[in-house]
Design an enzyme around this catalytic site. Structure first.
Site, mmCIF file in Angstrom:
data_model
loop_
_atom_site.group_PDB
_atom_site.id
_atom_site.type_symbol
_atom_site.label_atom_id
_atom_site.label_comp_id
_atom_site.label_asym_id
_atom_site.label_seq_id
_atom_site.Cartn_x
_atom_site.Cartn_y
_atom_site.Cartn_z
ATOM 1 N N HIS A 238 -4.177 3.421 -1.372
ATOM 2 C CA HIS A 238 -4.499 2.073 -0.911
ATOM 3 C C HIS A 238 -4.071 1.942 0.547
ATOM 4 C CE1 HIS A 238 -4.412 -2.267 -0.380
ATOM 5 N NE2 HIS A 238 -5.085 -2.398 -1.518
ATOM 6 N N CYS A 276 -10.269 -0.687 0.224
ATOM 7 C CA CYS A 276 -9.904 -2.107 0.200
ATOM 8 C C CYS A 276 -10.440 -2.778 1.453
ATOM 9 C CB CYS A 276 -8.391 -2.278 0.093
ATOM 10 S SG CYS A 276 -7.879 -4.011 0.080
ATOM 11 N N HIS A 303 -11.677 -2.232 -3.844
ATOM 12 C CA HIS A 303 -11.177 -3.605 -3.800
ATOM 13 C C HIS A 303 -12.071 -4.377 -2.841
ATOM 14 C CE1 HIS A 303 -6.685 -2.557 -4.846
ATOM 15 N NE2 HIS A 303 -7.530 -2.224 -5.801
ATOM 16 N N ASP A 357 -10.781 -8.411 -5.331
ATOM 17 C CA ASP A 357 -9.371 -8.433 -4.944
ATOM 18 C C ASP A 357 -8.978 -9.835 -4.500
ATOM 19 O OD1 ASP A 357 -6.889 -7.409 -4.542
ATOM 20 O OD2 ASP A 357 -7.349 -6.441 -2.640
ATOM 21 N N HIS A 358 -7.898 -10.318 -5.057
ATOM 22 C CA HIS A 358 -7.377 -11.647 -4.760
ATOM 23 C C HIS A 358 -8.436 -12.708 -5.068
ATOM 24 C CE1 HIS A 358 -4.273 -9.679 -1.821
ATOM 25 N NE2 HIS A 358 -4.165 -9.270 -3.070
ATOM 26 N N TYR A 374 -3.864 -13.802 -7.759
ATOM 27 C CA TYR A 374 -4.410 -13.283 -9.012
ATOM 28 C C TYR A 374 -4.631 -14.365 -10.069
ATOM 29 C CZ TYR A 374 -3.752 -8.694 -7.044
ATOM 30 O OH TYR A 374 -3.848 -7.590 -6.242
#
Length: 414
Positions: A238, A276, A303, A357-358, A374
């Site tokens: 990541h 990501c 992501h 993601d998020h 999350y």
């Protein structure tokens, strides 16, 4: 893409049924209850799998698709002699995961802090709340709360002076809130580092610059990636979040050049990337579609989120998934093309695990306590938007005449 969501285990306020109803087929999780550096036993892995799959006979099936994360012990990052023991433990965990049928493992190599933000409840124009990073607030923490030796050299004089003036006007509650936000531990944890001992953790990296940290990362991957390759696994790093040095700590997974060096250090397909878009997208000099195209064959996990740089480009916040500074259309198109290339080349299942993601805290989730980034509804919105984007791209590619064939061959790293 294989649509997934991150789940932090039995205590996660977002349930497996929430994830199932969002339209996911995969779950991204980890054994957060085990200490960093411990071997993950088969019994614990199978217990988590059984928990995820418990309702598969009567409902839409879920399976454990990705480990995020199998943490790298700090002694490995520091290059200490004890790293050999922890690397052996890491290999054993990979073998146990493979024995249970789990083939994708995400990790990172960020020293001390896994990620950094200064505001976990930044209010957006629509009233939802997002994660935000403000350079001056971080300078305030570093200079006035932590009081790190030599910190002043890392900030522009005007930023440092503004941070000191801001600190002088803050209440004790505001200082505590910023401190707890910066020192927040691993995602999924409600525990933060202790301020009183945090400087000691930084001091242990005093002699480790970017070159030394990169050497330690390359040594680690040279030991573990061949094992992952033998096991048929994808080991995917990541990127740094945010992708630049903080608190005097080096960052070595922030740019395309960093990735090229890492993949060249151990040139096996298992040595791959968690692509990501949020982390890489913070830097204006990262061309995300180009990075996706260049390293397409190394992308084992995705992501998707969009960050938005503010007037001071070191400040950013989490935007809606299809806005911000990420050209999400161009990125997803590259990823779909790579999946099509894999399918056409006979490399096996072409679907790459992807998670939204998020997500903004919004609607009913504003009344709930959830892990920062999350909450369920914000990620549900993000996944719905991304699924629609993917569907449209696939329909568009199918209608092209003649079909695109750019990915007939695997991308090169050079």
């Amino acid at each position: 893409m294989l649509h997934t969501m991150r789940w932090f285990g039995p205590h996660d306020p977002v349930s497996l049924f929430d994830i199932r109803q969002a339209g996911c087929a995969g779950v991204v999780t980890a054994l957060h209850q085990l200490p960093v550096g411990a071997v993950w036993p088969v019994s614990e892995i199978r217990a988590r799998q059984q928990l995820i799959e418990a309702d598969n006979a009567t409902h839409a099936p879920l399976h454990w698709a990705v480990v995020e994360s199998l943490p790298v012990h700090e002694d490995i990052k520091k290059g200490r002699p004890s790293r050999e023991l922890y690397i052996d433990h890491y290999k054993a965990s990979l073998r146990n995961l493979a024995a249970c049928g789990i083939r994708t493992v995400c990790y990172n190599f960020m020293p001390v802090l896994d990620w950094s933000r200064t505001n976990l409840r930044y209010e957006m124009p629509d009233g939802s709340r997002a994660l935000r990073f403000v350079w001056q607030d971080f300078a305030l923490f570093d200079l006035c709360i932590l009081k790190r030796p030599g910190a002043a050299a890392d900030y522009e004089p005007a930023v440092a002076e503004a941070a000191r003036q801001q600190f002088a006007a803050m209440s004790a509650a505001e200082v505590a809130a910023l401190t707890n936000t910066v020192l927040l531990g691993l995602p999924g944890s409600e525990e933060a580092f202790e301020l009183t001992s945090f400087q000691r953790l930084l001091d242990e990296y005093a002699a480790i610059d970017a070159a030394a940290l990169r050497e330690n990362l390359h040594y680690f991957i040279q030991q573990v990636a061949p094992v992952a390759q033998e096991l048929g696994m994808g080991l995917c790093i990541h990127p740094d979040d945010p992708p630049y040095p903080l608190l005097g700590l080096p960052r070595v997974v922030s740019t395309a050049d960093d990735l090229a060096l890492l993949f060249g250090a151990c040139d096996v397909p298992a040595n791959g990337l968690t692509f990501c878009t949020g982390s890489l997208g913070v830097r204006a000099d990262n061309d995300l579609p180009a990075i996706a195209r260049r390293f397409a064959a190394r992308i084992h996990f995705i992501h998707l989120r969009a960050t938005k740089r503010e007037e001071n480009p070191r400040n950013f916040h989490e935007a809606d998934h299809l806005t911000g500074d990420v050209d999400m259309y161009a990125v997803v198109r590259e990823l779909v093309l790579e999946e099509q290339r894999r399918a056409a080349s006979g490399e096996g299942v072409g679907a790459i695990p992807m998670r939204p993601d998020h997500g903004h805290q919004m609607l009913d989730d504003l009344k709930k306590k959830t892990y920062p980034g999350y909450s369920a509804i914000g990620r549900l919105r993000g996944l719905a938007e991304l699924r629609g984007l993917e569907y449209g791209i696939r329909r568009g590619l199918a209608a092209e005449s003649p079909p695109r064939a750019r990915h007939a061959e695997a991308p090169q790293l050079a």
